[in-house]
Each structure stands twice: as C-alpha cells, then as structure tokens.
Design a protein around this motif. Structure first.
Motif, PDB file in Angstrom:
ATOM      1  N   ALA A  10      -0.317   6.999  -0.123  1.00 33.79           N
ATOM      2  CA  ALA A  10      -1.110   6.636   1.048  1.00 33.79           C
ATOM      3  C   ALA A  10      -2.573   7.009   0.876  1.00 33.79           C
ATOM      4  CB  ALA A  10      -0.533   7.314   2.282  1.00 33.79           C
ATOM      5  N   VAL A  11      -2.818   8.210   0.360  1.00 35.44           N
ATOM      6  CA  VAL A  11      -4.204   8.653   0.176  1.00 35.44           C
ATOM      7  C   VAL A  11      -4.921   7.787  -0.855  1.00 35.44           C
ATOM      8  CG1 VAL A  11      -5.639  10.525  -0.685  1.00 35.44           C
ATOM      9  CG2 VAL A  11      -3.784  11.026   0.901  1.00 35.44           C
ATOM     10  N   ALA A  12      -4.224   7.532  -1.989  1.00 39.87           N
ATOM     11  CA  ALA A  12      -4.836   6.716  -3.036  1.00 39.87           C
ATOM     12  C   ALA A  12      -5.126   5.315  -2.538  1.00 39.87           C
ATOM     13  CB  ALA A  12      -3.918   6.663  -4.252  1.00 39.87           C
ATOM     14  N   ALA A  13      -4.135   4.739  -1.831  1.00 39.20           N
ATOM     15  CA  ALA A  13      -4.336   3.384  -1.321  1.00 39.20           C
ATOM     16  C   ALA A  13      -5.458   3.357  -0.302  1.00 39.20           C
ATOM     17  CB  ALA A  13      -3.035   2.870  -0.693  1.00 39.20           C
ATOM     18  N   GLY A  14      -5.494   4.377   0.560  1.00 38.81           N
ATOM     19  CA  GLY A  14      -6.555   4.429   1.563  1.00 38.81           C
ATOM     20  C   GLY A  14      -7.929   4.528   0.946  1.00 38.81           C
ATOM     21  N   ALA A  15      -8.049   5.353  -0.086  1.00 34.68           N
ATOM     22  CA  ALA A  15      -9.342   5.505  -0.758  1.00 34.68           C
ATOM     23  C   ALA A  15      -9.785   4.201  -1.391  1.00 34.68           C
ATOM     24  CB  ALA A  15      -9.244   6.599  -1.820  1.00 34.68           C
ATOM     25  N   LEU A  16      -8.840   3.508  -2.002  1.00 34.26           N
ATOM     26  CA  LEU A  16      -9.195   2.253  -2.647  1.00 34.26           C
ATOM     27  C   LEU A  16      -9.562   1.196  -1.629  1.00 34.26           C
ATOM     28  CD1 LEU A  16      -6.616   2.312  -5.498  1.00 34.26           C
ATOM     29  CD2 LEU A  16      -9.033   1.806  -5.801  1.00 34.26           C
ATOM     30  N   ILE A  17      -8.879   1.193  -0.499  1.00 30.79           N
ATOM     31  CA  ILE A  17      -9.238   0.229   0.546  1.00 30.79           C
ATOM     32  C   ILE A  17     -10.657   0.465   1.020  1.00 30.79           C
ATOM     33  CG2 ILE A  17      -8.765  -0.463   2.921  1.00 30.79           C
ATOM     34  CD1 ILE A  17      -5.818  -0.038   2.311  1.00 30.79           C
ATOM     35  N   LEU A  18     -11.028   1.733   1.205  1.00 26.14           N
ATOM     36  CA  LEU A  18     -12.399   2.036   1.622  1.00 26.14           C
ATOM     37  C   LEU A  18     -13.401   1.546   0.593  1.00 26.14           C
ATOM     38  CD1 LEU A  18     -11.945   5.637   3.066  1.00 26.14           C
ATOM     39  CD2 LEU A  18     -12.420   3.538   4.356  1.00 26.14           C
ATOM     40  N   MET A  19     -13.072   1.718  -0.678  1.00 25.18           N
ATOM     41  CA  MET A  19     -13.952   1.227  -1.737  1.00 25.18           C
ATOM     42  C   MET A  19     -14.079  -0.288  -1.668  1.00 25.18           C
ATOM     43  SD  MET A  19     -12.487   3.584  -4.824  1.00 25.18           S
ATOM     44  CE  MET A  19     -13.291   2.630  -6.103  1.00 25.18           C
ATOM     45  N   ASN A  20     -12.919  -0.962  -1.434  1.00 28.30           N
ATOM     46  CA  ASN A  20     -12.945  -2.420  -1.370  1.00 28.30           C
ATOM     47  C   ASN A  20     -13.731  -2.912  -0.162  1.00 28.30           C
ATOM     48  OD1 ASN A  20     -11.409  -2.697  -3.656  1.00 28.30           O
ATOM     49  ND2 ASN A  20      -9.457  -2.776  -2.561  1.00 28.30           N
ATOM     50  N   VAL A  21     -13.564  -2.206   0.961  1.00 34.70           N
ATOM     51  CA  VAL A  21     -14.284  -2.592   2.167  1.00 34.70           C
ATOM     52  C   VAL A  21     -15.784  -2.491   1.952  1.00 34.70           C
ATOM     53  CG1 VAL A  21     -14.777  -1.879   4.531  1.00 34.70           C
ATOM     54  CG2 VAL A  21     -12.426  -2.092   3.781  1.00 34.70           C
ATOM     55  N   SER A  22     -16.205  -1.425   1.260  1.00 24.83           N
ATOM     56  CA  SER A  22     -17.626  -1.249   0.983  1.00 24.83           C
ATOM     57  C   SER A  22     -18.156  -2.370   0.099  1.00 24.83           C
ATOM     58  CB  SER A  22     -17.866   0.106   0.301  1.00 24.83           C
ATOM     59  OG  SER A  22     -17.440   1.152   1.141  1.00 24.83           O
ATOM     60  N   ALA A  23     -17.292  -2.790  -0.851  1.00 27.85           N
ATOM     61  CA  ALA A  23     -17.748  -3.794  -1.801  1.00 27.85           C
ATOM     62  C   ALA A  23     -17.741  -5.189  -1.198  1.00 27.85           C
ATOM     63  CB  ALA A  23     -16.868  -3.757  -3.048  1.00 27.85           C
ATOM     64  N   ARG A  24     -16.651  -5.546  -0.505  1.00 29.22           N
ATOM     65  CA  ARG A  24     -16.519  -6.872   0.047  1.00 29.22           C
ATOM     66  C   ARG A  24     -15.848  -6.776   1.401  1.00 29.22           C
ATOM     67  NH1 ARG A  24     -16.362 -11.493  -3.007  1.00 29.22           N
ATOM     68  NH2 ARG A  24     -15.997 -12.442  -0.975  1.00 29.22           N
ATOM     69  N   ALA A  25     -16.611  -6.618   2.459  1.00 27.01           N
ATOM     70  CA  ALA A  25     -16.035  -6.437   3.786  1.00 27.01           C
ATOM     71  C   ALA A  25     -15.294  -7.675   4.261  1.00 27.01           C
ATOM     72  CB  ALA A  25     -17.139  -6.074   4.780  1.00 27.01           C
ATOM     73  N   ASP A  26     -15.623  -8.847   3.694  1.00 30.84           N
ATOM     74  CA  ASP A  26     -15.015 -10.089   4.163  1.00 30.84           C
ATOM     75  C   ASP A  26     -13.857 -10.554   3.291  1.00 30.84           C
ATOM     76  OD1 ASP A  26     -16.522 -10.667   1.945  1.00 30.84           O
ATOM     77  OD2 ASP A  26     -17.190 -12.620   2.682  1.00 30.84           O
ATOM     78  N   GLU A  27     -13.443  -9.767   2.305  1.00 25.12           N
ATOM     79  CA  GLU A  27     -12.407 -10.182   1.364  1.00 25.12           C
ATOM     80  C   GLU A  27     -11.075  -9.508   1.682  1.00 25.12           C
ATOM     81  OE1 GLU A  27     -12.853 -10.904  -3.197  1.00 25.12           O
ATOM     82  OE2 GLU A  27     -12.282  -8.807  -2.894  1.00 25.12           O
ATOM     83  N   VAL A  28     -10.014 -10.305   1.680  1.00 21.27           N
ATOM     84  CA  VAL A  28      -8.663  -9.778   1.851  1.00 21.27           C
ATOM     85  C   VAL A  28      -7.850 -10.133   0.616  1.00 21.27           C
ATOM     86  CG1 VAL A  28      -6.551  -9.847   3.217  1.00 21.27           C
ATOM     87  CG2 VAL A  28      -8.763 -10.007   4.356  1.00 21.27           C
ATOM     88  N   LYS A  29      -7.230  -9.124   0.022  1.00 19.13           N
ATOM     89  CA  LYS A  29      -6.457  -9.336  -1.197  1.00 19.13           C
ATOM     90  C   LYS A  29      -4.974  -9.489  -0.875  1.00 19.13           C
ATOM     91  CE  LYS A  29      -9.661  -7.044  -4.353  1.00 19.13           C
ATOM     92  NZ  LYS A  29      -9.812  -6.050  -5.423  1.00 19.13           N
ATOM     93  N   VAL A  30      -4.360 -10.470  -1.507  1.00 14.01           N
ATOM     94  CA  VAL A  30      -2.931 -10.749  -1.369  1.00 14.01           C
ATOM     95  C   VAL A  30      -2.312 -10.683  -2.760  1.00 14.01           C
ATOM     96  CG1 VAL A  30      -1.204 -12.474  -0.728  1.00 14.01           C
ATOM     97  CG2 VAL A  30      -3.293 -12.228   0.648  1.00 14.01           C
ATOM     98  N   GLY A  31      -1.249  -9.909  -2.920  1.00 11.76           N
ATOM     99  CA  GLY A  31      -0.574  -9.790  -4.210  1.00 11.76           C
ATOM    100  C   GLY A  31       0.684 -10.637  -4.264  1.00 11.76           C
ATOM    101  N   ILE A  32       0.809 -11.483  -5.284  1.00 11.95           N
ATOM    102  CA  ILE A  32       1.981 -12.341  -5.458  1.00 11.95           C
ATOM    103  C   ILE A  32       2.676 -11.972  -6.766  1.00 11.95           C
ATOM    104  CG2 ILE A  32       2.831 -14.707  -5.734  1.00 11.95           C
ATOM    105  CD1 ILE A  32       1.714 -14.116  -2.940  1.00 11.95           C
ATOM    106  N   ILE A  33       3.945 -11.563  -6.661  1.00  9.06           N
ATOM    107  CA  ILE A  33       4.736 -11.159  -7.822  1.00  9.06           C
ATOM    108  C   ILE A  33       5.854 -12.173  -8.036  1.00  9.06           C
ATOM    109  CG2 ILE A  33       6.180  -9.351  -8.822  1.00  9.06           C
ATOM    110  CD1 ILE A  33       4.724  -7.394  -6.889  1.00  9.06           C
ATOM    111  N   ALA A  34       5.929 -12.727  -9.245  1.00 11.28           N
ATOM    112  CA  ALA A  34       6.973 -13.708  -9.560  1.00 11.28           C
ATOM    113  C   ALA A  34       7.068 -13.853 -11.070  1.00 11.28           C
ATOM    114  CB  ALA A  34       6.663 -15.050  -8.895  1.00 11.28           C
TER     115      ALA A  34
END
Length: 397
Positions: A10-34
C-alpha cells in the motif's frame, strides 16, 4: 520471487501514485494482463485490437483523463508470471484498474494481491464459476462455463436426436464446470450424460478419445477445450472421424472460432455451440463495432471474433469505473459504481449483477452452416435472453 506485505504494498503503491499524479495529473493507467505470445496468443491479439477500437471511440479520454493502457504478457498457463505482472503494474506503474485474463489459473493467482492493494480487476475471460467469489474486487464480463453449457444442455435435451450424450473436456476447473453445467441442464430436461472423458491440457492427438466415444454410440458429444491448439485439434479430429455423419452431433462453446473453420472444412457443418456473440447479429451496436474494427484493422469478415467482444465490454466497465472515481485509485468505489451498470454491447444488452458481479447477457445457440457464397460461419438458431450466471443463481447464500 519477492513478496510484499499489505502495508508495504500500500505504501509503495501510494508513493508511486503521488509521483504519477505530479507527472501527469490527467493520465489514468489501466493494466491489461493476457496471453500475447505462446499457444493462446490469439486471446491477447484480439483483446488489444478491441481495446484499440474502444479507445478510438472515446478519443482516448474519459472526462479530463487520458487513458494509458499497459499490456503484460503471461505467455499462457503461468500463474506466477500473471501475479508478477499484476504486482509490477500496481506497485511500479500505479495503475488504477487491472483487467484482462484468458485462463482461470492465472486469474486466481492475482486474487490475494488485488485484495491487499484494493485494486479492481475486470475479468475479460475465465470460465470457472466461483472465481468472482475469491475477491470482492473481481468483476467478470465474460461468460462462465455454466453460462454457456447450462443453456446448451437445456437446448440439446429438447432436440429429438439428442437423448444420450458423451462429454469430453480438458482436465482442469473450467472443464469440470462445463461438464457439470451441461449435465445439469441436459438431465433436468430428460437427457442422459452417459460418460465424461477428461483429457490432459497438453493433449494434441485426440484420436484415442474419439475412438472411445465411437464405442459408446452417443446421440451427441459435448466438448470443452481452452480456445487454442487443443480446441482446434479436437474439432478437426471429430469432424474428420465421421461421427457427425453417423448421428453423433458435436456441441460446444467457442470452439467453432470463425478463423479456424476453413481449415476444419465441411466436416464442421452442423456443429452447435453456445456463446454470447454472433458475428452477424443485426444490431446498431454490433454494426458500429464491426465497422470501426474493419476501418481500423482492415481484417476480413472473420474478424472481429467473439474474443474481441469480451475486451470491448470489459473496457466499457473499466471506463465506468474511471468515470465514477474521477481516475483515482479507489477499488471499492470503482466496483460499487458498476454494480447494476448496463449497456448495449456488440452481443446485445448486458449488465453487471449487483450481488455476484457477474454479467447478465443473451446466450446464443449457433450452428455451423454455409452462407450464400459457400463460406462456413456460425448461424444463429436460438436465443436465451438475459441469462444470469447460472451457478451463482443456484448457489445463492
């Protein structure tokens, strides 16, 4: 493989989300595994193309957010790889939603991780009925084996020529579910499943099993194999065996995948399958989807396949989640937002059951026939409307 506790994740994911928000506030990432490589690569290829159509239709934006889809290749039956991909996407990439899947063992492998991280996972395909019970963050848009085979059993029992049937399936959870579901629908309506033949998932030569079926002299044979080399090998072997001409009709789900039919040949004529999509369905939604697909990729009539519709519907659900959460990572809010969500997809009306998080949709009985140009295709012969996932309906808590 390194393991992460809930708090570290949770902490690692939260930290990375904050980094992503700072970099691209308008971008949402979706992961597709197949599976984008290996024997089941047809799944990943179809998913990616359908996702491309969906992203074009929304101009790659939901609200003020640009959608960035990240793809991960599990390579086939590889639960450890699927889990590692999910972990990387959650922790390293900061995805808001996960989706995809085409094999049950790989899907089950990510359940504990998404439970820890509270990340929604939209399952495009996995057939085992109880998968969604493994995580409150699972939402499934593809049919279960019960959703395909239970109606198929009901339909088969009502045909004059099918009173004794033999089952043949791959020996893993979806295969067991397929035979259980068909047996329940078939025998509840007067038929008899006289034998089950379970084959290793690595089987390529089905001739000994086909000979065993011949010895049982059934009126019909119901098959399940994971869509790929095994399903093609069994379909072709059965078609060439002469059993259909002898009166033992072949039944299944997605094994009569349209691109495979020319290689199977006229021996496939009369094979009956149950699936929630028919290419020639005359609805404006299906026409729009097919037109957009052909305009983008230039593929023949054989495409888009039924597999592509799973990803398209999955992206509809993922889009609703992103809209509801304004692109933020909030698993519970995302899942709650799609409970009861309804839309019209390529296969017709669809909705997510609020209690089970399973899709409710039409189930089509299709029969391989020839069109006016002599081309083999899946012809619609019967429709079960608004089918709720049958296993959960029969196992309500």
């Amino acid at each position: 493989m390194k393991k992460f506790s809930s708090s570290i994740l949770a902490v690692a994911a939260g930290a990375l989300i904050l980094m992503n928000v700072s970099a691209r506030a308008d971008e949402v990432k979706v992961g597709i595994i197949a599976s984008f490589s290996g024997p089941f690569s047809m799944w990943g290829t179809a998913y990616k193309k359908a996702i491309g159509v969906y992203l074009d239709q929304i101009h790659n934006k939901i609200g003020n957010h640009t959608i960035d889809v990240i793809y991960g290749d599990d390579g086939g039956f590889n639960p450890q790889r699927a889990k590692q991909l999910a972990q990387d996407m959650v922790v390293r990439d900061g995805v808001a939603v996960l989706g995809g899947s085409n094999l049950t063992p790989n899907t089950l492998a990510v359940a504990s991780l998404i439970n820890e991280a509270k990340i929604p996972y939209v399952i495009f395909n996995t057939g085992t009925a109880d998968v969604t019970d493994k995580s409150p963050y699972f939402v499934r848009v593809g049919p279960t084996q019960w959703a395909n085979y239970y109606p198929l059993g009901i339909w088969a029992a009502k045909q004059d020529h099918a009173k004794r049937c033999v089952g043949i399936s791959a020996d893993y959870a979806p295969g067991v579910d397929s035979m259980d579901a068909f047996k329940h629908g078939f025998e509840s309506n007067g038929g008899k499943l006289v034998d089950r033949i379970m084959t290793p998932t690595s089987t390529q030569d089905f001739s000994p099993f086909i000979q065993r079926i011949r010895g049982l002299s059934p009126d019909c044979t119901v098959m399940f194999m994971p869509l790929g080399p095994q399903s093609f090998a069994l379909l072709k072997g059965y078609a060439q065996s002469g059993l259909m001409k002898d009166g033992a009709k072949l039944l299944g789900e997605s094994e009569t995948w349209t691109p495979d039919l020319p290689a199977v040949g006229d021996g496939a004529l009369g094979v009956v399958t149950a699936y929630p999509y028919v290419q020639g369905l005359q609805t404006k939604e299906n026409k729009a989807f097919r037109d957009a697909y052909h305009a983008k990729y230039g593929d023949s009539y054989d495409y888009p396949t039924s597999v592509a519709t799973l990803a398209y519907n999955g992206m509809k659900v993922i889009g609703k989640m992103i809209e509801a959460t304004d692109g933020k990572r909030d698993g519970q809010k995302a899942v709650d937002a799609v409970k009861g969500f309804s839309w019209n997809g390529p296969g017709g009306p669809a909705s997510i059951d609020p209690q089970t998080r399973e899709i409710t949709q039409n189930m089509y009985i299709r029969e391989v026939a020839k069109d006016e140009n002599g081309k083999l295709y899946n012809k619609l012969i019967y429709t079960f409307h608004d089918v709720k996932e049958p296993w959960h309906e029969q196992h309500k808590k």
